[in-house]
Write a protein that holds these residues in place. Structure first.
Motif, PDB file in Angstrom:
ATOM      1  N   ASN A 137       0.821  -1.214   0.000  1.00 18.55           N
ATOM      2  CA  ASN A 137       0.000   0.000   0.000  1.00 18.55           C
ATOM      3  C   ASN A 137       0.852   1.260   0.000  1.00 18.55           C
ATOM      4  O   ASN A 137       0.449   2.289  -0.557  1.00 18.55           O
ATOM      5  N   HIS A 138       2.031   1.188   0.630  1.00 16.85           N
ATOM      6  CA  HIS A 138       2.917   2.354   0.724  1.00 16.85           C
ATOM      7  C   HIS A 138       4.361   1.898   0.536  1.00 16.85           C
ATOM      8  O   HIS A 138       4.698   0.746   0.828  1.00 16.85           O
ATOM      9  N   HIS A 139       5.190   2.805   0.054  1.00 21.24           N
ATOM     10  CA  HIS A 139       6.622   2.531  -0.107  1.00 21.24           C
ATOM     11  C   HIS A 139       7.384   3.688   0.534  1.00 21.24           C
ATOM     12  O   HIS A 139       7.372   4.817   0.042  1.00 21.24           O
ATOM     13  N   LEU A 140       8.050   3.418   1.655  1.00 18.74           N
ATOM     14  CA  LEU A 140       8.828   4.424   2.367  1.00 18.74           C
ATOM     15  C   LEU A 140      10.314   4.090   2.243  1.00 18.74           C
ATOM     16  O   LEU A 140      10.699   2.919   2.174  1.00 18.74           O
ATOM     17  N   VAL A 141      11.118   5.138   2.216  1.00 16.55           N
ATOM     18  CA  VAL A 141      12.555   4.975   2.045  1.00 16.55           C
ATOM     19  C   VAL A 141      13.259   5.197   3.379  1.00 16.55           C
ATOM     20  O   VAL A 141      12.943   6.138   4.119  1.00 16.55           O
TER      21      VAL A 141
END
Length: 665
Positions: free
Chosen positions: A644-648
């Protein structure tokens, strides 16, 4: 008859007898002479007929009185048919017959030899090329009595000559079609031939260049060295190679690679030299660019190492301070703030690298809308304020009273302004001034960021926007960065159909950067942008307290795993951890997580595969990718895997809290 009469009769008889004998001897002699003449004639005819050349004799009127057999065979007629006839009567082509008769008359009139050649096709169909000579036969009175002629078949020689001519023409065509200059010299180095390319480039003639005239188009700084090396090779007979600049007809010098090979005869003696000149100007420039790029790469890596070590040093020191429990909470709080600033600095460096990578690969896509310039300025100022305040610098903002609207990507325009403000803060001494202003100029808005900092050397103004290009910073700043910011500015501005330029009077005079962007087609206030409202809503959502969730965190970095568990537990979430995909799957049946935070680079089973399995087992679970990989391709793959989300990494806890809050609303 008396004795006297008898005596006279006897004498007469003797005389007649002797005359008869003399006559018989004369007749014998004549017959012998005729036999010898016939024999000599036969020998003459046989000899001349054995010769391959055509032998013939004309009278003064140009009529044949003799021909040897080869000519008779060529014409296909017997001797009696040629005698007494001229060329017209022998059915020679009219133009050739007229030419030959005229030349015979010329021999008779001038007593001189005529030499010529002509193509000829015999009545039997034999074609060839013939060389002939007409010579005068001078009589006793000094006049021309006869004209002797001989003709030789030179068809083979002409074919060889034509072959040589064709070969020469082919060589010339080949030599003129190659991109190199070509030339030939004698054994002493005296140039006697150039191809057309040489003259096209130099604008010279063979008369100017032959011999050693080529020295005129060589660069004066190199000519002595070139001549000396060439002369040495002429002596040793070794192959010659050298590089040097040559002057073109426009006066421009370009670099060439020149080679010459000795050409030898059967005995091994050098008879001439063949050489070429190849234009290597572009190759040299490319090599210089590669060397410059390599130098800048090394410089960049050294700068990167320096910029990473700078913030890592206080972070390590801060950890030592926190480790000792004898410091009070105030010291620890101040230490954490300092560590947070340094961590942000590292994140900023990594973000810059990722940003320039996306730009150079053409992976930046603008989300254009009608935006209020004031809102973009406010966001940039707010983000850069900490850096400016920390340095005690004074920031002035001068914007038009009426709103200025442009059509562009709000985030990218804000990023451009932020980079310019950060650049000004970095190169301005503590207590210095920074000014951001904007004015309308025709259909453009001109945004200027001025500072009182160290300025830009004049020789760097044209290259200041190149990647990794930096002015040496003498200000007391925590870090100089990687020299990427201005390159990003230029790329993003040009993607908005704008332009940017730098100006400075030199070191110590400050600098000014001017951005020109086209105004929106409708620059009135009737249309409003929701950007600020959206940002405010986001800030409001960020401040909402998130509910508590069952969270599974999967990461093969044990320290990162424990730190994330600690942070999430502080907000009263129930947190389970796993260091690999198999362990995570084993936890699912009993724990039933509502949120899964997964690292992508897991061993054996990577995060993408694990996400697909989790999506099958818990269809409603919220999947968050937390990875060091943050390119567009990485985000696309995580979306396809069901995230659902892609965080770095490193992620700010506030971003996670914002996602949790949105999930609970």
């Amino acid at each position: 008859m008396n004795n006297a009469d008898v005596s006279m009769t006897s004498v007469e008889n003797e005389r007649q007898k002797k005359n008869g004998e003399d006559l018989r001897e004369l007749l014998v002699t004549l017959r012998e002479s005729e036999d010898r003449f016939d024999q000599q004639t036969r020998i003459f005819n046989t000899t001349l007929s054995a010769i391959a050349d055509f032998i013939y004799i004309f009278d003064r009127q140009g009529k044949f009185i003799y021909s040897n057999q080869p000519l008779l065979d060529l014409l296909g007629i017997p001797l009696e048919e040629i005698i007494g006839k001229n060329f017209f009567e022998l059915n020679y082509p009219a133009d050739l017959a007229a030419k030959l008769q005229q030349q015979i008359q010329q021999v008779v009139d001038t007593k001189t030899i005529v030499r010529d050649e002509t193509p000829f096709t015999s009545p039997t169909g034999e074609s060839g090329f013939y060389e002939y000579i007409f010579s005068p036969v001078i009589g006793a009175d000094g006049s021309v009595e006869l004209v002797a002629g001989s003709t030789r078949d030179v068809t083979g020689r002409k074919q060889i000559e034509q072959t040589l001519l064709d070969s020469k023409e082919k060589f010339q065509d080949l030599a003129n079609s190659i991109s190199q200059f070509a030339w030939m010299t004698d054994r002493e180095g005296w140039i006697f031939w150039y191809n057309k390319r040489w003259f096209e480039y130099t604008g010279t003639t063979l008369e100017e260049m032959q011999g050693w005239g080529w020295r005129k188009v060589h660069h004066p700084d190199h000519i002595d060295r070139v001549v000396k090396k060439f002369e040495q090779k002429l002596i040793t007979g070794e192959e010659w190679e050298d590089t040097f600049p040559l002057r073109s007809k426009t006066g421009e010098y370009r670099w060439f690679l020149s080679r010459a090979l000795p050409i030898k005869d059967k005995t091994g003696e050098i008879v001439r030299w063949f050489g070429t000149n190849t234009d290597i100007e572009d190759v040299r420039l490319a090599e210089e660019k590669l060397k410059e790029a390599d130098r800048r790469k090394d410089e960049f890596l050294a700068t990167l190492a320096h910029e990473l070590r700078n913030p890592l040093a206080p972070i390590r020191s801060g950890l030592e301070i926190i480790r000792h429990s004898d410091y009070d909470k105030t010291v620890i709080a101040e230490t954490i703030e300092a560590m947070e600033r340094q961590t942000n600095q590292i994140v900023h460096l990594v973000d810059d690298l990722l940003e320039i990578s996306r730009i150079t690969q053409g992976k930046i896509f603008l989300k254009k809308e009608r935006i209020n310039l004031k809102n973009a300025v406010e966001m940039a100022v707010e983000t850069s304020r900490d850096s400016i305040t920390l340095n005690g610098q004074n920031l002035e903002i001068e914007l038009p009273e009426k709103p200025v609207y442009i059509y562009g990507d709000f985030t990218r325009i804000s990023q451009v302004l932020l980079n310019l403000l950060n650049n000004a803060a970095k190169y301005t001494e503590p207590g210095g001034k920074i000014n951001l202003s904007a004015v309308i100029n025709n259909n453009n808005v001109e945004i200027r960021v001025r500072d009182t900092g160290i300025g830009i050397p004049q020789d760097m103004l044209s290259t200041i926007f190149e990647m990794f290009k930096q002015v040496k910073n003498t200000c007391d700043q925590p870090g100089n960065g990687l020299g990427i910011g201005l390159s990003v500015v230029k790329s993003l501005v040009e993607m908005h159909n704008g332009s940017v330029e730098a100006d400075s009077a030199g070191i110590g005079t400050g600098s000014e950067f001017t951005i020109r962007l086209p105004l929106s087609e409708d620059n009135s206030e009737s249309l409003n942008t929701n950007t600020s409202a959206q940002n405010n809503d986001m800030q409001t959502n960020d401040n909402k307290k998130s509910p508590q969730y069952r969270i599974l965190v999967v990461d093969d970095n044990a320290d990162a795993l424990e730190m994330m568990k600690f942070l999430l537990s502080m907000d009263n979430h129930t947190v389970h951890t796993a260091c690999d995909g198999a362990t995570a799957i084993s936890i699912i049946p009993e724990f039933q997580p509502e949120i899964c935070i997964l690292d992508i680079g897991l061993p054996v089973m990577d995060g993408y595969e694990l996400a697909r399995l989790l999506r099958e087992k818990i269809p409603g679970v919220l999947l968050i990718a937390l990875s060091g990989w943050g390119q567009d391709e990485d985000r696309r793959r995580s979306k396809e895997a069901g995230f659902n989300h892609h965080l770095v990494k490193p992620v700010e806890i506030e971003k996670l809290q914002s996602i949790f809050s949105a999930l609970g609303s």
